[in-house]
Design a protein around this motif. Structure first.
Motif, PDB file in Angstrom:
ATOM      1  N   ARG A  83       0.826  -1.217   0.000  1.00 22.97           N
ATOM      2  CA  ARG A  83       0.000   0.000   0.000  1.00 22.97           C
ATOM      3  C   ARG A  83       0.860   1.267   0.000  1.00 22.97           C
ATOM      4  O   ARG A  83       0.572   2.227  -0.718  1.00 22.97           O
ATOM      5  CB  ARG A  83      -0.955  -0.015   1.198  1.00 22.97           C
ATOM      6  CG  ARG A  83      -2.029  -1.090   1.102  1.00 22.97           C
ATOM      7  CD  ARG A  83      -3.087  -0.942   2.171  1.00 22.97           C
ATOM      8  NE  ARG A  83      -2.614  -1.067   3.527  1.00 22.97           N
ATOM      9  CZ  ARG A  83      -2.550  -2.208   4.214  1.00 22.97           C
ATOM     10  NH1 ARG A  83      -2.941  -3.332   3.658  1.00 22.97           N
ATOM     11  NH2 ARG A  83      -2.127  -2.213   5.458  1.00 22.97           N
ATOM     12  N   GLU A  84       1.918   1.265   0.785  1.00 19.39           N
ATOM     13  CA  GLU A  84       2.798   2.441   0.840  1.00 19.39           C
ATOM     14  C   GLU A  84       3.552   2.633  -0.470  1.00 19.39           C
ATOM     15  O   GLU A  84       3.747   3.762  -0.927  1.00 19.39           O
ATOM     16  CB  GLU A  84       3.780   2.340   2.014  1.00 19.39           C
ATOM     17  CG  GLU A  84       3.115   2.450   3.364  1.00 19.39           C
ATOM     18  CD  GLU A  84       2.432   3.796   3.609  1.00 19.39           C
ATOM     19  OE1 GLU A  84       2.783   4.811   2.965  1.00 19.39           O
ATOM     20  OE2 GLU A  84       1.531   3.841   4.463  1.00 19.39           O
ATOM     21  N   LEU A  85       3.963   1.527  -1.099  1.00 20.47           N
ATOM     22  CA  LEU A  85       4.649   1.622  -2.382  1.00 20.47           C
ATOM     23  C   LEU A  85       3.696   2.153  -3.458  1.00 20.47           C
ATOM     24  O   LEU A  85       4.087   2.977  -4.288  1.00 20.47           O
ATOM     25  CB  LEU A  85       5.216   0.259  -2.787  1.00 20.47           C
ATOM     26  CG  LEU A  85       6.164   0.246  -3.980  1.00 20.47           C
ATOM     27  CD1 LEU A  85       7.369   1.147  -3.735  1.00 20.47           C
ATOM     28  CD2 LEU A  85       6.621  -1.171  -4.282  1.00 20.47           C
ATOM     29  N   LEU A  86       2.448   1.721  -3.416  1.00 19.67           N
ATOM     30  CA  LEU A  86       1.452   2.229  -4.368  1.00 19.67           C
ATOM     31  C   LEU A  86       1.167   3.714  -4.131  1.00 19.67           C
ATOM     32  O   LEU A  86       0.962   4.474  -5.082  1.00 19.67           O
ATOM     33  CB  LEU A  86       0.160   1.415  -4.277  1.00 19.67           C
ATOM     34  CG  LEU A  86       0.245  -0.004  -4.834  1.00 19.67           C
ATOM     35  CD1 LEU A  86      -1.023  -0.788  -4.511  1.00 19.67           C
ATOM     36  CD2 LEU A  86       0.517   0.004  -6.325  1.00 19.67           C
ATOM     37  N   THR A  87       1.167   4.126  -2.878  1.00 16.21           N
ATOM     38  CA  THR A  87       0.981   5.544  -2.556  1.00 16.21           C
ATOM     39  C   THR A  87       2.129   6.369  -3.136  1.00 16.21           C
ATOM     40  O   THR A  87       1.906   7.441  -3.713  1.00 16.21           O
ATOM     41  CB  THR A  87       0.890   5.741  -1.022  1.00 16.21           C
ATOM     42  OG1 THR A  87      -0.202   4.972  -0.534  1.00 16.21           O
ATOM     43  CG2 THR A  87       0.719   7.196  -0.652  1.00 16.21           C
ATOM     44  N   LEU A  88       3.344   5.864  -2.994  1.00 19.32           N
ATOM     45  CA  LEU A  88       4.502   6.556  -3.562  1.00 19.32           C
ATOM     46  C   LEU A  88       4.399   6.613  -5.088  1.00 19.32           C
ATOM     47  O   LEU A  88       4.681   7.644  -5.697  1.00 19.32           O
ATOM     48  CB  LEU A  88       5.798   5.854  -3.146  1.00 19.32           C
ATOM     49  CG  LEU A  88       7.086   6.468  -3.683  1.00 19.32           C
ATOM     50  CD1 LEU A  88       7.291   7.871  -3.108  1.00 19.32           C
ATOM     51  CD2 LEU A  88       8.269   5.576  -3.370  1.00 19.32           C
ATOM     52  N   GLN A  89       3.978   5.514  -5.693  1.00 22.41           N
ATOM     53  CA  GLN A  89       3.816   5.486  -7.145  1.00 22.41           C
ATOM     54  C   GLN A  89       2.816   6.546  -7.602  1.00 22.41           C
ATOM     55  O   GLN A  89       3.067   7.281  -8.556  1.00 22.41           O
ATOM     56  CB  GLN A  89       3.370   4.100  -7.612  1.00 22.41           C
ATOM     57  CG  GLN A  89       3.179   3.997  -9.106  1.00 22.41           C
ATOM     58  CD  GLN A  89       2.759   2.611  -9.551  1.00 22.41           C
ATOM     59  OE1 GLN A  89       2.527   1.712  -8.744  1.00 22.41           O
ATOM     60  NE2 GLN A  89       2.663   2.427 -10.853  1.00 22.41           N
ATOM     61  N   LEU A  90       1.692   6.618  -6.916  1.00 22.97           N
ATOM     62  CA  LEU A  90       0.669   7.607  -7.261  1.00 22.97           C
ATOM     63  C   LEU A  90       1.221   9.026  -7.132  1.00 22.97           C
ATOM     64  O   LEU A  90       0.986   9.883  -7.997  1.00 22.97           O
ATOM     65  CB  LEU A  90      -0.555   7.423  -6.358  1.00 22.97           C
ATOM     66  CG  LEU A  90      -1.720   8.355  -6.602  1.00 22.97           C
ATOM     67  CD1 LEU A  90      -2.285   8.147  -8.001  1.00 22.97           C
ATOM     68  CD2 LEU A  90      -2.803   8.130  -5.567  1.00 22.97           C
ATOM     69  N   LEU A  91       1.975   9.267  -6.090  1.00 16.52           N
ATOM     70  CA  LEU A  91       2.576  10.577  -5.875  1.00 16.52           C
ATOM     71  C   LEU A  91       3.508  10.942  -7.032  1.00 16.52           C
ATOM     72  O   LEU A  91       3.439  12.048  -7.575  1.00 16.52           O
ATOM     73  CB  LEU A  91       3.355  10.577  -4.552  1.00 16.52           C
ATOM     74  CG  LEU A  91       4.172  11.824  -4.308  1.00 16.52           C
ATOM     75  CD1 LEU A  91       3.373  12.778  -3.463  1.00 16.52           C
ATOM     76  CD2 LEU A  91       5.482  11.480  -3.672  1.00 16.52           C
TER      77      LEU A  91
END
Length: 170
Positions: free
Chosen positions: A106-114
């Motif tokens: 989830r945190e990696l996906l959040t970074l990707q979105l950012l």
């Protein structure tokens, strides 16, 4: 001449001797069984720990690259590859060790979105031209590095601390 005397055992004594013999065999058998399971369990834990650590190191290297010049489509491919790897590992870890390590994904996906929301990234995506991320995105990457990477270590500690050996007394 040596004479052997037969000892006249009574039923309770025979039962006690048989009990000692059976208990000894059980202890030896359980010792081998438990030792084998602990070795297998440790090997499996070590494997998962190495896999999580490998992805962790890859992400650290990737975060350093993001602070320089990047190609947007290559960056997107990197996220897809490592999110898939991490998702596979965390699903197995979560199922086997009953912990929620999926927060890593989830945190990696959040970074990707950012990163994929960065105006420079968007502007250069279609032609896949070299670009640098905005200062705001670079600051967010730095924040991610300082606050979220510890989640990898926490997951490793939870896997390492997990014990599937439980004794039940009725």
């Amino acid at each position: 001449m040596l004479e052997l005397e037969l000892i006249d055992f009574k039923v309770p004594e025979i039962i006690a001797i048989a009990d000692i013999f059976v208990n000894t065999l059980l202890v030896i058998a359980l010792g081998f069984f438990i030792q084998k399971n602990q070795v297998n369990s440790r090997s499996l834990k070590d494997y998962f720990i190495k896999e999580v650590d490998k992805v962790h190191n890859d992400i650290i290297t990737f975060l350093e690259l993001l602070e320089g010049t990047i190609k947007p489509k290559d960056t997107q491919n990197y996220f897809t590859l490592h999110t898939t790897k991490l998702n596979t590992i965390t699903k197995i870890i979560d199922e086997r060790y009953k912990i929620d390590s999926n927060i890593l994904v989830r945190e990696l996906l959040t970074l990707q979105l950012l990163i994929e929301s960065d105006p420079r990234f968007i502007r250069n995506y279609s032609r896949n031209r070299n670009t640098n991320l905005s200062q705001n995105s670079v600051s967010e990457i730095s924040y991610f590095r300082s606050t979220k990477l510890k989640l990898f270590h926490e997951s490793i500690m939870k896997v390492n601390d997990y014990s599937n050996f439980k004794i039940k007394f009725s």
